[in-house]
Design an enzyme around this catalytic site. Sequence first.
Site, PDB file in Angstrom:
ATOM      1  CG  LEU A  66      57.102 -65.241   2.202  1.00  0.00           C
ATOM      2  CD1 LEU A  66      58.415 -65.152   1.423  1.00  0.00           C
ATOM      3  CD2 LEU A  66      57.338 -64.905   3.668  1.00  0.00           C
ATOM      4  CG  ASP A  67      52.565 -59.740   3.509  1.00  0.00           C
ATOM      5  OD1 ASP A  67      51.655 -60.577   3.647  1.00  0.00           O
ATOM      6  OD2 ASP A  67      52.962 -58.984   4.411  1.00  0.00           O
ATOM      7  NE  ARG A  68      52.083 -57.234  -6.343  1.00  0.00           N
ATOM      8  CZ  ARG A  68      51.859 -57.783  -7.526  1.00  0.00           C
ATOM      9  NH1 ARG A  68      51.222 -58.933  -7.603  1.00  0.00           N
ATOM     10  NH2 ARG A  68      52.267 -57.190  -8.632  1.00  0.00           N
TER      11      ARG A  68
END
Length: 224
Positions: A66-68
């Site tokens: 998942l993106d940050r």
Amino acid sequence: MYKLRLLKTTFYLKDILIKMIIYQNHEIVIADKPSGISVQAGEKAGVPFLTLLEEKTGKLFPVHRLDRETSGLLLAARTSSAASFYSKLFAGGRVEKYYCAVCRGKFNSKSGEITEAVTVHGQEKTAHTSYRVRREFSRYTLLDLTLHTGRMHQIRVHLFQRGHPVIGDRQYGDFKLNREIKERYHISHLMLYARRLVIKEKKIDITLPMPAHFENFLSIFNVK
């Protein structure tokens, strides 16, 4: 590299780390990743989420990412063989991935498919996202989204391409609107979270409740 920061971080997080673990068995761990924490080392500064989880679970192997700034359900494996197996499930489209987002503006149709290609590391890749309007309010829309492919930043890019960037997106977003929301409502989180994972052949179906930063934003407009 992370030892000192890990000691400080886990001191404060140790009581809530166990609450982040939503499901686990001998093969995998599924956890609720908070916004603002990278999944793995090397993305940005800070202790990676998997490193934090390993304080409770032991060694973990990444399966997807998942993106940050994206919060929500993240699956990691306990062994390399499990990581290989589940990675193939994700790559083969055998894991159903559902998201929720708040974006700018209103859509012409209540549901639809977005199939524009996205660029990943300089190469165009096919991508497919389905959306359904859950609620419209003021200048924003609350969307349910299904991710059929797993390209980097796919949902964020697709909504940007359609002229409806995700609220709080610092890369593809409406920067003026983001600044206005931060100044007026003191909200700066990316309004995107991974809400549900379904792996039918393993009889796994997990749904997260709406995270606090979503509820805080929507409560401003009396949306439930």
